[in-house]
Structures are given as structure tokens and as C-alpha cells.
Write an enzyme that holds these catalytic residues in place. Structure first.
Site, short mmCIF file in Angstrom:
data_model
loop_
_atom_site.label_atom_id
_atom_site.label_comp_id
_atom_site.label_asym_id
_atom_site.label_seq_id
_atom_site.Cartn_x
_atom_site.Cartn_y
_atom_site.Cartn_z
N TYR A 152 0.83 -1.21 0.00
CA TYR A 152 0.00 0.00 0.00
C TYR A 152 0.86 1.26 0.00
CZ TYR A 152 -3.82 3.14 1.40
OH TYR A 152 -4.74 4.15 1.47
N ASP A 153 1.88 1.28 0.89
CA ASP A 153 2.75 2.45 0.98
C ASP A 153 3.38 2.78 -0.37
OD1 ASP A 153 2.15 1.96 3.61
OD2 ASP A 153 4.21 1.59 4.25
N ARG A 193 -9.20 -1.06 10.97
CA ARG A 193 -8.39 0.07 11.44
C ARG A 193 -8.80 0.48 12.86
NH1 ARG A 193 -8.47 3.29 5.71
NH2 ARG A 193 -10.41 2.11 5.53
N TYR A 211 -3.40 -0.24 21.09
CA TYR A 211 -2.40 -0.78 20.18
C TYR A 211 -1.02 -0.24 20.55
CZ TYR A 211 -6.48 -2.18 17.53
OH TYR A 211 -7.68 -2.74 17.16
N THR A 217 0.07 9.38 17.63
CA THR A 217 -0.51 10.73 17.50
C THR A 217 -1.46 10.85 16.33
OG1 THR A 217 1.37 11.44 16.13
CG2 THR A 217 1.55 11.78 18.50
#
Length: 218
Positions: A152-153, A193, A211, A217
Site C-alpha cells: 500500500y505504501d 483500522r 495498540y 498521534t
């Protein structure tokens, strides 16, 4: 389907997905003519069910890694097609890479041929496992190109790179938006997610999963 000449015509790829379907709703409300393209690999036709009989809406079930053929004028191409949740892009790893590479290439080719403006939906994941918090657009990231999330990245990093190549080479009007942790109606319960997991655990009166160390952040 006949298209009214005076309407602005927008192609939305991934238009049956979570964000894409809301985008279709919004554009229709602003009196745009919307052509939604989705192969329904992770999108769902129920997300656009309320639009299917709308004369301003057209749905094309198609895999955009194949040539995209649209007859007539197109004013905007909004490229939102891609598996996005970790569970999806790990299950559809090759498809994720192909839609980021071949799919983006085809969308840019369509926009170039139609002299249309182009918008790429990118992601916070282009920063990988960032060493800078919060991330600024000037930050280049900390990406593992061979890790499991790389499908994905790297697909999105390539999509950004080819978008900028078309912008510079062909003087196309292109924009890139990097989307962070969007959530809301039509998101799948099993999306995987953090935010939908929190919401579903709360609705089920279950303990909330923290998690890692819980100091993220994003």
C-alpha cells in the site's frame, strides 16, 4: 446514458467505496454529473444504491488497471480507487500495487486525453513508520519497501510520483490529497483500522484494545 452538456462531468474511481461514495453524494448535491467507476473488490454497490436511479449518476463496473473508455467530455478525474484497510491490502496485495501503478497511469491518461483536472487520493501511509510527529508535507518519510505494508505504501508513493511526472511533463492540472484516519458511515464493521475497531468495541460494550504503547498521534 445521455449526458447534459452544461453539467460539469466528474469521473470518480473507487466511487462505491467508503470515501468515494460520500464524494459521489456530495458532487450530485452540487449538481455535477458523476460517472462512478468501481470493480467492487472492496467497494459495495449498496453504498451507491440511493444514486443508481439518479439521472446525474452513472455507474460503470470496471477494473481501472485495464484501459478506461469514457465517451464524451470529462471535466474532472478523481482517483479514489484502492484497497485501504490493512486487512484489505494484505488480502489483495497484487491488486493494491496494480491499482496504484497501472490504475493511476490509466486515470492520468484519461485526464490528459480529456484535458480534465486530476485529483489523487493518497494517504498518510506514504510516510511509512514516521520519525516526525505530526508529519509535514516536506517530510519524506521512513518507509520499509519490502515489509508487508509496503504494497500500500509504495503503491501510493508511486501514484504520487507519476502524478507529479504528468504534471511536469504534460503541464496537467493535478492535485494530491493525503488522507489521514477518515471514519464514518458506510465504513465496514470489519474494516480493521483503529477507529472503527474502537467504535465497534464500544457499541458491543467490550474492552477497548490499546495498540502498541497507546502513544500514537495519528
Amino acid at each position: 446514458m445521455a449526458r447534459q452538456r452544461h453539467k460539469k462531468i466528474v469521473v470518480v474511481t473507487g466511487g462505491a467505496g467508503f470515501i468515494g461514495s460520500h464524494l459521489c453524494d456530495f458532487l450530485i448535491s452540487k449538481d455535477f454529473k458523476v460517472i462512478c467507476i468501481d470493480n467492487l473488490i472492496t467497494g459495495n454497490k449498496t453504498n451507491i444504491e440511493c444514486l443508481l436511479n439518479n439521472p446525474l449518476f452513472e455507474f460503470i463496473e470496471h477494473n481501472i488497471t485495464k484501459h478506461i473508455e469514457i465517451i464524451g467530455r470529462v471535466d474532472y478525474v478523481l482517483h479514489f480507487a484502492s484497497p485501504a484497510s490493512p486487512s484489505d491490502y494484505l488480502a489483495y496485495s497484487i491488486q493494491t500495487l496494480k491499482v496504484g501503478a497501472l490504475g493511476t497511469h490509466n486515470c492520468l491518461g484519461l485526464a490528459k486525453a480529456k484535458k480534465a483536472k486530476f485529483l489523487l487520493a493518497s494517504t498518510s501511509e506514504i510516510y511509512g513508520d514516521p520519525l516526525e510527529h505530526p508529519q509535514k508535507e516536506t517530510y519524506w518519510g521512513n518507509v520499509n519497501p519490502i515489509g508487508p505494508r509496503a504494497v500500500y505504501d509504495e503503491a501510493k508513493r508511486f501514484a504520487e510520483a507519476i502524478t507529479m511526472a504528468y504534471h511536469r511533463k504534460h503541464n496537467m492540472d493535478t492535485k494530491i490529497v493525503r488522507i489521514f484516519n477518515t471514519y464514518g458511515p458506510r465504513m465496514r464493521f470489519d474494516d480493521g483500522r483503529a477507529v472503527p475497531n474502537f467504535i465497534m468495541q464500544a457499541l458491543r460494550n467490550e474492552s477497548i484494545t490499546i495498540y502498541g504503547k497507546g502513544n500514537q498521534t495519528r
